[in-house]
Design a protein around this motif. Sequence first.
Motif, mmCIF file in Angstrom:
data_model
loop_
_atom_site.group_PDB
_atom_site.id
_atom_site.type_symbol
_atom_site.label_atom_id
_atom_site.label_comp_id
_atom_site.label_asym_id
_atom_site.label_seq_id
_atom_site.Cartn_x
_atom_site.Cartn_y
_atom_site.Cartn_z
ATOM 1 N N SER A 287 7.647 9.571 8.246
ATOM 2 C CA SER A 287 6.974 8.549 7.444
ATOM 3 C C SER A 287 8.015 7.724 6.699
ATOM 4 C CB SER A 287 5.994 9.173 6.447
ATOM 5 O OG SER A 287 6.690 9.849 5.415
ATOM 6 N N SER A 288 7.660 6.476 6.448
ATOM 7 C CA SER A 288 8.473 5.589 5.614
ATOM 8 C C SER A 288 7.570 4.957 4.581
ATOM 9 C CB SER A 288 9.137 4.495 6.460
ATOM 10 O OG SER A 288 10.082 5.028 7.347
ATOM 11 N N LYS A 289 7.975 5.008 3.329
ATOM 12 C CA LYS A 289 7.200 4.424 2.239
ATOM 13 C C LYS A 289 8.099 3.440 1.490
ATOM 14 C CE LYS A 289 4.524 8.680 1.660
ATOM 15 N NZ LYS A 289 4.123 9.765 0.719
ATOM 16 N N GLN A 290 7.650 2.209 1.410
ATOM 17 C CA GLN A 290 8.437 1.162 0.771
ATOM 18 C C GLN A 290 7.665 0.552 -0.389
ATOM 19 O OE1 GLN A 290 10.817 -2.552 2.537
ATOM 20 N NE2 GLN A 290 8.614 -2.898 2.612
ATOM 21 N N PHE A 291 8.366 0.413 -1.506
ATOM 22 C CA PHE A 291 7.779 -0.215 -2.692
ATOM 23 C C PHE A 291 8.713 -1.324 -3.145
ATOM 24 C CE2 PHE A 291 7.497 -0.383 -7.412
ATOM 25 C CZ PHE A 291 6.218 -0.894 -7.505
ATOM 26 N N ARG A 292 8.214 -2.585 -3.184
ATOM 27 C CA ARG A 292 9.023 -3.734 -3.576
ATOM 28 C C ARG A 292 8.335 -4.514 -4.689
ATOM 29 N NH1 ARG A 292 9.237 -7.831 -0.165
ATOM 30 N NH2 ARG A 292 11.243 -8.598 -0.917
ATOM 31 N N LEU A 315 12.786 2.825 -1.018
ATOM 32 C CA LEU A 315 12.291 3.251 0.281
ATOM 33 C C LEU A 315 12.570 4.734 0.477
ATOM 34 C CD1 LEU A 315 12.383 1.056 3.416
ATOM 35 C CD2 LEU A 315 12.644 3.513 3.663
ATOM 36 N N VAL A 316 11.553 5.468 0.922
ATOM 37 C CA VAL A 316 11.673 6.908 1.164
ATOM 38 C C VAL A 316 11.274 7.189 2.606
ATOM 39 C CG1 VAL A 316 10.929 9.221 0.496
ATOM 40 C CG2 VAL A 316 11.145 7.424 -1.249
#
Length: 651
Positions: A287-292, A315-316
């Motif tokens: 999984s990839s989780k992005q917060f901008r 990004l995780v």
Amino acid sequence: MNKKIVRISALFVLVSACAFAQEKENVASKQELEEVVVSDSKFALAKEKSGKVITKITAEELKNKPGQSIAAILNTAAGVEINGNQSAAGKNLGYYIRGGKNSQVLILIDGIPVNDASGISMEYDLRLLPAEQVESIEIMKGAASTLYGTGAATGVINIKLKKSGKKSVSGNGYFSFGTNATATNQNQKASDFNQGFSINGRTTKLSYFAALNSTETKGISQIAPPNSNVNYEEDPFSRLNYLAKVGYAVTDKLTLDFFGNYDQIRNAYDGGFDNTGTSDTNLNTTSSKQFRIGFSPKFKYDKGEFVLNTSFNKLVRSYDELDTYSNSVGFAQYESRSINIDGFNKYEVVPSFFLVSGVQYQFHDANSVTPYGNIAKESTKFNMIDPYVTGVYTSNVGFNLNAGARWNSHSAYGNQLVYNINPSFDFQSLPLKIISSYSTAFVTPSLYQLYSQYGNSKLTPEKNSTAEVGFETQLGNKKIRWNVVGFYREQTNFIGFYYNPTTYASNYVNIDGLNKAKGIETEIQFALSDQVKWNSNYTFTQVDEALNRLIPKHKINSSLDYKVSDSFFWNVNYQYIDARKDAFFDGNTYATTQVKLGSYQVLNTLARYEISKNKLSVFGSVHNIFNVDFVENIGYSTLGRNFKLGLTINL
């Protein structure tokens, strides 16, 4: 969020849109979108004044490509190869422009660089972004570090996200479903779902845009099934996107823009022992989780404009492996943070000459937890401070010049200078523009290459230089548009991986020597009539052996648009990909074998019909009409004939 809730929400918006449909939203005309570019100066510039051949995928063109991914859309542009776009949805992507690779292609979203600082190449994952949230795309090929800094070595892809329209309240909803089958396994059940909605509006001072997208795909295995006796499991892919943008006009001269987005993808994948043709039992998920978030104030004054682009990106990425035979478990997580602050000013010295000057600050750190060792963010970080200046001269006699320089100051390796010079001449008496440029670029070593267990803190940046020359012309009362560009690129100080057979040690090193790439890119647009348009492009790329992997020597895209009526649009497009070289890694023996992949041709078609003008439309598409069985990456599945149906409602 539960997938069923997302689907129900999207359908609710569609029904609501039918009930509360309002007048047509005012948008910029197609001609305005085509004739203005920003990539080569950071400010709006008439296309005829630009010294670059910039490919622009407009809002109108995106409207006529429903149901396609960003990768698939980019893959039809001249000089661009997005490898993996015709494989399983969760397959990682390779970006190849002018013989370069992922780390040499810079991705911008609304003019702001995006990347994953924890990755080996720090590249941005285009799978995170849904095409439905995109307004337009500009592609500028060649070295562009003078304006955009590290990574802009072979090309810049500037993705502009949608924003509010002119009405106080408007919105849209969409839903599509389709098959997801390979050429050898034509399972025609619905396996690909994409849905979402947006709402936006504008008052005298306030504007807003908010959107939600959800995608779920299953049906095929990432790896190709060489052994028919093996039960190859499906590798599902899902994506969830939230986007919000708010703008406030403090005065006629000062505007404040805010944005925030959360993007998440999850997918199953196959491990190193799954490509042998004997099993497909690894239950691996990633999984990839992005917060901008970001803030971009703009201030206009009598002779210029000042822009401040700021962003924070976290990004995780995580990997969870489980083998059903050995019951072994492996978990790895990579986390990165990036800060970008870019303040730049346009000042009109005289009507024919303006200066763009700015300072960019970037900070990156990363940490990881893996079965092979951990990396702490306290020691895995660097920053850059880059002042830069560019002058743009446009004359009444047709001569134009874009030239500038950037001084890169890096906390790990020190300082360096890059520059560009880009003269062009637009003949006044002939429909002909001659372009030329010479530009240099750099690619910063990644945090992983500097500080991981394989890292080398003494690495210095890769260096690139590109020379190009070409022309643009318009014939037949602008019914025919044709451009040709030839390029020559050199790269030195390449960052590679070195294995010492004596000590068994491995680490990243700067490799001495010169690698070259050269080629030709040409595009032709022919308006046969007001209803029929033909667009084609051809790319020839020749690279040194060290660069020659997954790069086709010849590539052709050809597309025919037919506006049957004011309501009915039909398109057919053809793509030819030449033979390429690849490498197969055997998970049992750990041996790598060089292979040659054959050329292939794919034909696709799409039809879109507006049931209610600018209110309700439906579309249907067929990908790979003749169900061609080809190989995009050795050992991986590719898409066969697939069907898709969808609808869009605007209110």
